[in-house]
Motif scaffolding. Structure first.
Motif, PDB file in Angstrom:
ATOM      1  N   SER A  21       0.854  -1.183   0.000  1.00 33.96           N
ATOM      2  CA  SER A  21       0.000   0.000   0.000  1.00 33.96           C
ATOM      3  C   SER A  21       0.892   1.236   0.000  1.00 33.96           C
ATOM      4  N   LYS A  65     -10.545  -5.716  -6.110  1.00 36.32           N
ATOM      5  CA  LYS A  65     -11.798  -5.492  -6.834  1.00 36.32           C
ATOM      6  C   LYS A  65     -11.482  -4.735  -8.123  1.00 36.32           C
ATOM      7  N   GLY A 111      -9.364  -1.377  -8.768  1.00 36.24           N
ATOM      8  CA  GLY A 111     -10.137  -0.263  -8.238  1.00 36.24           C
ATOM      9  C   GLY A 111     -10.104  -0.140  -6.733  1.00 36.24           C
ATOM     10  N   GLU A 112     -10.010  -1.273  -6.039  1.00 38.90           N
ATOM     11  CA  GLU A 112     -10.104  -1.250  -4.576  1.00 38.90           C
ATOM     12  C   GLU A 112      -9.478  -2.509  -4.002  1.00 38.90           C
ATOM     13  N   VAL A 114      -9.841  -4.844  -0.570  1.00 36.33           N
ATOM     14  CA  VAL A 114     -10.733  -5.073   0.567  1.00 36.33           C
ATOM     15  C   VAL A 114     -10.173  -6.202   1.425  1.00 36.33           C
ATOM     16  N   TRP A 130     -21.129  -5.973  -4.320  1.00 34.76           N
ATOM     17  CA  TRP A 130     -20.633  -4.724  -4.853  1.00 34.76           C
ATOM     18  C   TRP A 130     -20.498  -4.825  -6.344  1.00 34.76           C
TER      19      TRP A 130
END
Length: 130
Positions: A21, A65, A111-112, A114, A130
């Motif tokens: 990250s 995602k 995109g994401e 999780v 989602w």
């Protein structure tokens, strides 16, 4: 076996360790993906079964995602459309799964991220709408 109809809005890559990250331009391939020559992906309805089958010993997972259209357009990890990058729907066991050929995942197409914690089984812990 044909692609699902309607096509999913998102596809998911299951990771057993947290990705860096922020996401790098290009994530390293898993041994399975490297050996098979494509990225293994799941739809939201397939994630719980895949997690229970292949990640049952883990208590937390990370899901990447990814918008289906982004990969269907051939968008590579760097965000650029790559010639030859494509999704193929292929029968595996009792289902048809999306496999991404010719490209990688990274900050340009994910995109994401999780994080999901297991409570009981992954089937009970994952409710992806989602």
């Amino acid at each position: 076996m044909p692609a699902p109809s309607p096509l999913p809005s998102y596809l998911y890559k299951i990771l057993d360790t947290a990705p860096p990250s922020p996401l790098p331009a290009r994530l390293p391939l898993s041994d399975l993906d490297r050996n098979d020559g494509f990225l293994h992906l799941s739809t939201s309805t397939q994630v719980p079964g895949t997690a229970d089958s292949y990640f049952s010993d883990f208590t937390e997972l990370w899901l990447l995602k990814i918008e289906y259209k982004v990969l269907a357009d051939g968008t590579d990890a760097d965000g650029e459309v790559k010639k030859g990058a494509e999704i193929k729907w292929e029968e595996v066991g009792r289902g048809c799964f999306a496999h991404f050929y010719g490209g990688d995942l990274g900050k340009g197409n994910v995109g994401e991220v999780v994080k999901v914690e297991k409570v009981g089984t992954w089937g009970k812990s994952l409710d992806l709408e989602w």
